[in-house]
Design a protein around this motif. Structure first.
Motif, mmCIF file in Angstrom:
data_model
loop_
_atom_site.group_PDB
_atom_site.id
_atom_site.type_symbol
_atom_site.label_atom_id
_atom_site.label_comp_id
_atom_site.label_asym_id
_atom_site.label_seq_id
_atom_site.Cartn_x
_atom_site.Cartn_y
_atom_site.Cartn_z
ATOM 1 N N GLY A 39 0.804 -1.207 0.000
ATOM 2 C CA GLY A 39 0.000 0.000 0.000
ATOM 3 C C GLY A 39 0.841 1.263 0.000
ATOM 4 N N THR A 40 0.216 2.378 -0.288
ATOM 5 C CA THR A 40 0.888 3.670 -0.296
ATOM 6 C C THR A 40 1.438 3.996 1.088
ATOM 7 O OG1 THR A 40 -0.570 4.480 -2.036
ATOM 8 C CG2 THR A 40 0.599 6.137 -0.740
ATOM 9 N N GLY A 41 2.704 4.412 1.136
ATOM 10 C CA GLY A 41 3.338 4.788 2.390
ATOM 11 C C GLY A 41 3.736 3.632 3.282
ATOM 12 N N SER A 42 3.703 2.419 2.773
ATOM 13 C CA SER A 42 4.046 1.240 3.579
ATOM 14 C C SER A 42 5.541 1.182 3.890
ATOM 15 C CB SER A 42 3.646 -0.041 2.846
ATOM 16 O OG SER A 42 2.255 -0.104 2.631
ATOM 17 N N VAL A 43 5.857 0.485 4.980
ATOM 18 C CA VAL A 43 7.245 0.170 5.320
ATOM 19 C C VAL A 43 7.403 -1.340 5.178
ATOM 20 C CG1 VAL A 43 9.052 0.231 7.073
ATOM 21 C CG2 VAL A 43 7.383 2.104 6.922
ATOM 22 N N VAL A 44 8.174 -1.768 4.194
ATOM 23 C CA VAL A 44 8.311 -3.197 3.919
ATOM 24 C C VAL A 44 9.777 -3.595 3.934
ATOM 25 C CG1 VAL A 44 6.220 -3.188 2.507
ATOM 26 C CG2 VAL A 44 8.445 -2.926 1.402
ATOM 27 N N ALA A 45 10.015 -4.855 4.219
ATOM 28 C CA ALA A 45 11.359 -5.429 4.121
ATOM 29 C C ALA A 45 11.375 -6.388 2.941
ATOM 30 C CB ALA A 45 11.743 -6.153 5.400
ATOM 31 N N ILE A 46 12.396 -6.276 2.102
ATOM 32 C CA ILE A 46 12.552 -7.167 0.958
ATOM 33 C C ILE A 46 13.800 -8.010 1.185
ATOM 34 C CG2 ILE A 46 12.872 -7.332 -1.528
ATOM 35 C CD1 ILE A 46 11.353 -4.782 -1.892
ATOM 36 N N ASP A 47 13.597 -9.299 1.312
ATOM 37 C CA ASP A 47 14.661 -10.252 1.583
ATOM 38 C C ASP A 47 15.576 -10.402 0.367
ATOM 39 O OD1 ASP A 47 16.128 -12.235 2.836
ATOM 40 O OD2 ASP A 47 14.623 -13.804 2.514
ATOM 41 N N ALA A 48 16.743 -10.991 0.582
ATOM 42 C CA ALA A 48 17.673 -11.272 -0.502
ATOM 43 C C ALA A 48 17.217 -12.513 -1.259
ATOM 44 C CB ALA A 48 19.081 -11.475 0.049
ATOM 45 N N GLY A 49 17.035 -12.373 -2.566
ATOM 46 C CA GLY A 49 16.604 -13.491 -3.392
ATOM 47 C C GLY A 49 16.257 -12.990 -4.775
ATOM 48 N N THR A 50 16.204 -13.874 -5.750
ATOM 49 C CA THR A 50 15.956 -13.439 -7.118
ATOM 50 C C THR A 50 14.491 -13.070 -7.350
ATOM 51 O OG1 THR A 50 15.718 -15.760 -7.798
ATOM 52 C CG2 THR A 50 17.892 -14.745 -8.040
ATOM 53 N N THR A 51 13.562 -13.757 -6.697
ATOM 54 C CA THR A 51 12.152 -13.395 -6.828
ATOM 55 C C THR A 51 11.866 -12.087 -6.110
ATOM 56 O OG1 THR A 51 11.577 -15.757 -6.899
ATOM 57 C CG2 THR A 51 9.780 -14.200 -6.543
ATOM 58 N N THR A 52 12.385 -11.948 -4.901
ATOM 59 C CA THR A 52 12.154 -10.722 -4.137
ATOM 60 C C THR A 52 12.799 -9.513 -4.812
ATOM 61 O OG1 THR A 52 14.014 -11.449 -2.745
ATOM 62 C CG2 THR A 52 11.807 -11.800 -1.881
ATOM 63 N N ARG A 53 13.917 -9.706 -5.490
ATOM 64 C CA ARG A 53 14.541 -8.593 -6.208
ATOM 65 C C ARG A 53 13.615 -8.046 -7.281
ATOM 66 N NH1 ARG A 53 16.075 -8.165 -11.615
ATOM 67 N NH2 ARG A 53 16.628 -10.349 -11.449
ATOM 68 N N GLN A 54 12.824 -8.925 -7.908
ATOM 69 C CA GLN A 54 11.898 -8.463 -8.928
ATOM 70 C C GLN A 54 10.783 -7.608 -8.342
ATOM 71 O OE1 GLN A 54 10.736 -10.692 -12.292
ATOM 72 N NE2 GLN A 54 12.329 -12.241 -12.061
ATOM 73 N N VAL A 55 10.473 -7.808 -7.060
ATOM 74 C CA VAL A 55 9.510 -6.927 -6.399
ATOM 75 C C VAL A 55 10.039 -5.494 -6.428
ATOM 76 C CG1 VAL A 55 8.340 -6.386 -4.226
ATOM 77 C CG2 VAL A 55 8.641 -8.774 -4.916
ATOM 78 N N ALA A 56 11.322 -5.336 -6.132
ATOM 79 C CA ALA A 56 11.944 -4.008 -6.185
ATOM 80 C C ALA A 56 11.923 -3.450 -7.605
ATOM 81 C CB ALA A 56 13.377 -4.091 -5.670
ATOM 82 N N ASP A 57 12.186 -4.302 -8.593
ATOM 83 C CA ASP A 57 12.189 -3.857 -9.985
ATOM 84 C C ASP A 57 10.833 -3.297 -10.402
ATOM 85 O OD1 ASP A 57 14.788 -4.729 -10.192
ATOM 86 O OD2 ASP A 57 14.317 -6.549 -11.320
ATOM 87 N N LEU A 58 9.755 -3.891 -9.890
ATOM 88 C CA LEU A 58 8.405 -3.568 -10.338
ATOM 89 C C LEU A 58 7.689 -2.562 -9.438
ATOM 90 C CD1 LEU A 58 7.371 -7.255 -11.157
ATOM 91 C CD2 LEU A 58 7.855 -5.456 -12.834
ATOM 92 N N LEU A 59 8.304 -2.171 -8.345
ATOM 93 C CA LEU A 59 7.657 -1.291 -7.372
ATOM 94 C C LEU A 59 7.550 0.144 -7.914
ATOM 95 C CD1 LEU A 59 6.535 -1.017 -4.471
ATOM 96 C CD2 LEU A 59 8.870 -0.451 -3.745
ATOM 97 N N PRO A 60 6.329 0.687 -8.033
ATOM 98 C CA PRO A 60 6.174 2.061 -8.529
ATOM 99 C C PRO A 60 6.676 3.082 -7.514
ATOM 100 C CG PRO A 60 4.120 0.802 -8.722
ATOM 101 C CD PRO A 60 5.041 0.025 -7.834
ATOM 102 N N GLY A 61 7.397 4.083 -7.973
ATOM 103 C CA GLY A 61 7.950 5.076 -7.078
ATOM 104 C C GLY A 61 6.910 5.964 -6.430
ATOM 105 N N GLU A 62 5.780 6.167 -7.099
ATOM 106 C CA GLU A 62 4.791 7.108 -6.592
ATOM 107 C C GLU A 62 4.054 6.609 -5.345
ATOM 108 O OE1 GLU A 62 2.824 4.804 -10.037
ATOM 109 O OE2 GLU A 62 4.754 5.770 -9.624
#
Length: 274
Positions: free
Chosen positions: A100-123
């Motif tokens: 959600g907007t303004g969330s605080v999330v932790a992204i673990d080390a891994g190839t699938t989780t890295r794609q979450v960062a790739d696809l995360l909208p900046g807005e």
């Protein structure tokens, strides 16, 4: 790591229980063992030294393990990145929808989780906590996204940071959702092939309100010997539609919310790691 209540009548019996416990977990820190067995860290260090001399366990920086050096290092990140690519992307897309907007999330080390960062909208104005170098690299320059890098010793195999500095940084945090990665899953929970990463993953689980495991269906057939956690620590699993009815039922019996995503059938091959 689940706190255990061990009962023993002598030091030799305690050391026997230690070997069993370390074998079960794959890798433990001295502090974890001290708390689990309700004895001082000095006592645990003496026990570990004795067991190491007897060839029953292997000593590592800050802890002790039951695995070989090769198993503890884990597999190469770039080799893992190309496996089950379509499934990983579909899983990551579904995970992004949960942020959600303004969330605080932790992204673990891994190839699938890295794609979450790739696809995360900046807005969305999300704050991302991570010990993954690829995640940090992906988010550099992403307007509207704050990144908190958990520094420490960088491991070239997993491209992740760990060590005392990493654990200390995690202990002072609280996150809404942890997107967890694993190299293998089964009836006993989630596993990885790197003992040091397992310790970091457990620490992140402790400070997360919700834990979402991102895993492709091939992980049910992958070999990974270091236990991260049991199913009681995981709230939701996002997985591709290659999951069998038997495995789905197992997860549901563990009271896990199973979210299935659609991917190309020909991509569903076994043997991938996170």
């Amino acid at each position: 790591m689940t706190k255990e209540n061990f009962r023993y009548t002598s030091a030799p019996e305690r050391r026997d229980r230690l070997v069993q416990f370390i074998t079960e977990q794959g890798y433990c820190t001295i502090t974890e063992l001290s708390k689990a067995f309700a004895v001082s860290e000095m006592t645990i260090r003496r026990d570990v030294l004795r067991l190491t001399e007897q060839g029953k366990v292997r000593g590592f920086r800050g802890g002790v393990g039951s695995l070989s050096k090769q198993d503890m290092e884990g597999s190469d990140y770039h080799l893992r990145d190309v496996k089950m690519a379509d499934a990983k992307r579909a899983i990551a897309l579904r995970a992004v929808e949960m942020i959600g907007t303004g969330s605080v999330v932790a992204i673990d080390a891994g190839t699938t989780t890295r794609q979450v960062a790739d696809l995360l909208p900046g807005e969305r104005g999300v704050t991302v906590v991570t010990h993954s170098f690829p995640v940090v690299s992906s988010l550099i320059g992403r307007g509207g996204t704050e990144v908190m890098c958990l520094g420490g010793l960088l491991h070239p195999e997993s491209l992740s940071f760990d060590g005392p500095a990493t654990l200390s940084a995690i202990s002072n945090l609280q996150v809404e959702t942890l997107f967890l990665a694993a190299s293998g899953i089964g009836e006993r929970g989630a596993f990885c092939g790197n003992g040091f990463d397992a310790i970091t993953k457990r620490a992140l689980i402790e400070v997360a309100e919700h834990v979402v495991l991102l895993t492709d269906s091939s992980k049910f057939y992958a070999s990974a010997m270091v236990k991260i956690c049991g199913w009681d620590a995981i709230d939701r699993v996002v997985i591709d539609d290659g999951i069998t009815d038997e495995h789905r039922l197992m997860l549901q019996q563990q009271d896990i919310d199973v979210v299935t995503v659609t991917t190309a059938p020909h991509e569903l091959t076994s043997g991938a790691a996170s």
